[in-house]
Motif scaffolding. Sequence first.
Motif, PDB file in Angstrom:
ATOM      1  N   MET A   1     116.451  76.274 -38.829  1.00  0.00           N
ATOM      2  CA  MET A   1     116.488  76.020 -40.264  1.00  0.00           C
ATOM      3  C   MET A   1     115.128  75.495 -40.716  1.00  0.00           C
ATOM      4  O   MET A   1     114.515  74.664 -40.056  1.00  0.00           O
ATOM      5  N   ARG A   2     114.651  75.972 -41.882  1.00  0.00           N
ATOM      6  CA  ARG A   2     113.330  75.622 -42.402  1.00  0.00           C
ATOM      7  C   ARG A   2     113.527  74.723 -43.622  1.00  0.00           C
ATOM      8  O   ARG A   2     114.234  75.080 -44.569  1.00  0.00           O
ATOM      9  N   ILE A   3     112.887  73.546 -43.594  1.00  0.00           N
ATOM     10  CA  ILE A   3     113.096  72.529 -44.626  1.00  0.00           C
ATOM     11  C   ILE A   3     111.788  72.328 -45.374  1.00  0.00           C
ATOM     12  O   ILE A   3     110.705  72.280 -44.774  1.00  0.00           O
ATOM     13  N   LEU A   4     111.904  72.153 -46.683  1.00  0.00           N
ATOM     14  CA  LEU A   4     110.762  71.877 -47.555  1.00  0.00           C
ATOM     15  C   LEU A   4     111.004  70.526 -48.232  1.00  0.00           C
ATOM     16  O   LEU A   4     111.922  70.384 -49.053  1.00  0.00           O
ATOM     17  N   PHE A   5     110.226  69.513 -47.842  1.00  0.00           N
ATOM     18  CA  PHE A   5     110.349  68.169 -48.429  1.00  0.00           C
ATOM     19  C   PHE A   5     109.389  68.069 -49.624  1.00  0.00           C
ATOM     20  O   PHE A   5     108.168  68.098 -49.457  1.00  0.00           O
ATOM     21  N   LEU A   6     109.955  67.915 -50.823  1.00  0.00           N
ATOM     22  CA  LEU A   6     109.156  67.792 -52.053  1.00  0.00           C
ATOM     23  C   LEU A   6     109.253  66.359 -52.542  1.00  0.00           C
ATOM     24  O   LEU A   6     110.101  66.013 -53.373  1.00  0.00           O
ATOM     25  N   VAL A   7     108.406  65.490 -51.973  1.00  0.00           N
ATOM     26  CA  VAL A   7     108.362  64.075 -52.347  1.00  0.00           C
ATOM     27  C   VAL A   7     106.973  63.762 -52.894  1.00  0.00           C
ATOM     28  O   VAL A   7     106.044  64.567 -52.787  1.00  0.00           O
ATOM     29  N   GLN A   8     106.833  62.569 -53.476  1.00  0.00           N
ATOM     30  CA  GLN A   8     105.594  62.244 -54.185  1.00  0.00           C
ATOM     31  C   GLN A   8     104.550  61.581 -53.288  1.00  0.00           C
ATOM     32  O   GLN A   8     103.376  61.538 -53.656  1.00  0.00           O
ATOM     33  N   SER A   9     104.926  61.017 -52.156  1.00  0.00           N
ATOM     34  CA  SER A   9     103.954  60.318 -51.309  1.00  0.00           C
ATOM     35  C   SER A   9     103.907  60.959 -49.933  1.00  0.00           C
ATOM     36  O   SER A   9     104.921  61.445 -49.407  1.00  0.00           O
ATOM     37  N   ASP A  10     102.717  60.952 -49.340  1.00  0.00           N
ATOM     38  CA  ASP A  10     102.539  61.506 -47.993  1.00  0.00           C
ATOM     39  C   ASP A  10     103.256  60.652 -46.959  1.00  0.00           C
ATOM     40  O   ASP A  10     103.749  61.164 -45.949  1.00  0.00           O
ATOM     41  N   PHE A  11     103.335  59.340 -47.187  1.00  0.00           N
ATOM     42  CA  PHE A  11     104.015  58.458 -46.226  1.00  0.00           C
ATOM     43  C   PHE A  11     105.498  58.832 -46.108  1.00  0.00           C
ATOM     44  O   PHE A  11     106.049  58.938 -45.007  1.00  0.00           O
ATOM     45  N   THR A  12     106.160  59.068 -47.252  1.00  0.00           N
ATOM     46  CA  THR A  12     107.571  59.459 -47.212  1.00  0.00           C
ATOM     47  C   THR A  12     107.735  60.817 -46.541  1.00  0.00           C
ATOM     48  O   THR A  12     108.692  61.047 -45.785  1.00  0.00           O
ATOM     49  N   HIS A  13     106.792  61.731 -46.802  1.00  0.00           N
ATOM     50  CA  HIS A  13     106.875  63.056 -46.179  1.00  0.00           C
ATOM     51  C   HIS A  13     106.739  62.957 -44.663  1.00  0.00           C
ATOM     52  O   HIS A  13     107.494  63.608 -43.912  1.00  0.00           O
ATOM     53  N   GLN A  14     105.807  62.142 -44.169  1.00  0.00           N
ATOM     54  CA  GLN A  14     105.634  61.983 -42.714  1.00  0.00           C
ATOM     55  C   GLN A  14     106.872  61.344 -42.085  1.00  0.00           C
ATOM     56  O   GLN A  14     107.288  61.705 -40.979  1.00  0.00           O
ATOM     57  N   HIS A  15     107.481  60.378 -42.815  1.00  0.00           N
ATOM     58  CA  HIS A  15     108.676  59.715 -42.278  1.00  0.00           C
ATOM     59  C   HIS A  15     109.832  60.713 -42.163  1.00  0.00           C
ATOM     60  O   HIS A  15     110.556  60.740 -41.155  1.00  0.00           O
ATOM     61  N   LEU A  16     110.031  61.535 -43.189  1.00  0.00           N
ATOM     62  CA  LEU A  16     111.102  62.533 -43.140  1.00  0.00           C
ATOM     63  C   LEU A  16     110.802  63.605 -42.100  1.00  0.00           C
ATOM     64  O   LEU A  16     111.724  64.100 -41.415  1.00  0.00           O
ATOM     65  N   ARG A  17     109.532  63.929 -41.942  1.00  0.00           N
ATOM     66  CA  ARG A  17     109.161  64.966 -40.974  1.00  0.00           C
ATOM     67  C   ARG A  17     109.444  64.498 -39.556  1.00  0.00           C
ATOM     68  O   ARG A  17     109.868  65.286 -38.698  1.00  0.00           O
ATOM     69  N   SER A  18     109.226  63.206 -39.275  1.00  0.00           N
ATOM     70  CA  SER A  18     109.502  62.679 -37.936  1.00  0.00           C
ATOM     71  C   SER A  18     111.002  62.596 -37.661  1.00  0.00           C
ATOM     72  O   SER A  18     111.444  62.751 -36.525  1.00  0.00           O
TER      73      SER A  18
END
Length: 463
Positions: A1-18
């Motif tokens: 499954m391929r997920i696209l995280f559309l958030v406003q901060s890079d920190f939140t994106h890295q946390h969700l990616r981990s």
Amino acid sequence: MRILFLVQSDFTHQHLRSRFAQFEVAPFAANERAIRIVLGSFEADVAVIDPGAPWASRIEQTLHNLAVKVVYFDGDFQTIDEEISRIAADFDDDEFEDDPEPADEPPEKFTPTINTDKYELEVIEPKEEEGNPVPPYIQQRMLQKEGVSQSEITQSEEAHLLKESDQQLAPVSEAAPEPIKPPQEPKVKSKDKVHLPKIPSIPKISPPKLPKLKIPSLPQIKLPTPSMTEVDPTQEIDMSLVDATSRIVYQDKVVGTAVIAVMGISPGVGTTHTATLIANYLARHKERVALVEACDSYAFARIERLYHAVPDGAILQTDHFEAFGVHYFKSGEQLDLIQLFSAGFTFIVLDLGSHDTSEHFKEFLRAGIPVLVGAGSEWKHQDIYRFCRQNRKRNQQNWNIAIPLVEDESIKDIKKGMETTVKQIVAIPYHPDPFSKQSDTDESMKRLLQLHGKRRGLFFGKR
């Protein structure tokens, strides 16, 4: 499954990616333009949107058009874990059910046929050349076709950016360019110069002096002043001798029907009694008075029965009557003053009733003599103050306040507590029969109405 995280901060994106490292996650996009570039190169199955982002609604519409499932993320990581896990389970089941059974022969696909005899076609992949770089999303598609994973693509992009930054920061070893010299004008040889002849100067010409002429002064002529003839004001003037186009008439004040509006600040303060006192006072001074019941008290019907000695149970089918020189107009469906103005009344007294139930407060404001009736009890003085304070934005300088059954000391106390400026506050003495004459009441009426000299022929006591 391929997920696209559309958030406003890079920190939140890295946390969700981990947290969701087992899935394919698109790189971080900082704005709407970057998100649309990612959508062109990353076929996402699920998109997690921060609803507080300014571009959330526009991107959400685009994702719906691309048939991408949308999940909202409000900062609660536990909830998003459960939601992604549930979607992943459903996604695996759907993928398992949708997988076709292996067939012996692959299904036929439509392939366009090209006449190679006429055209020699060659598929040319885009190459990065100087001045014509290949866009990043095309590079990612080319690398994905070659089997390169998304993590390796991201690492190569970071290394490429670091290399470019090092090249930009590196010192330039080349020699400084020579300064550009301004273009020099071509030298002109002396033989090429053109000698122009000199223009002779124009001689100055002075104007001749003219002799001074003496103009004789004109003699002063005195015009005879016309003798002023006295004009008898009682003598009639023949207006036929005056041109109609040049006839101008000036009038300081139009003498017509005066309106006296009587309204109570609260119920039961004696509004109808005060209006009846005013109307009978004017009628005794030979004025043509109309007293209009502009409220729902129905007191005029009882006055009519008493005046005509009719039993209380009887109903008189009349809309107006006359008693002691006053024309009483009983309460009707609507207040029509146009007919009263044309009937030749010099005064129209309006009994508006209490302000709490009156529907004609505008008639009180536009009346020539507005009269407010208040209670004289000390514990009801606050009603007067509150009413004037609520209407402080209106012009109260022509308001008259009548207080029945009080002494002059109470009037002084009321004036001390007033926060707005009214014209006057007058005490109305005890007067049980409003149809009879009472000297002290007449003095209060004179002070309340102040009609001396304001109307031609209305100077009470000197008729």
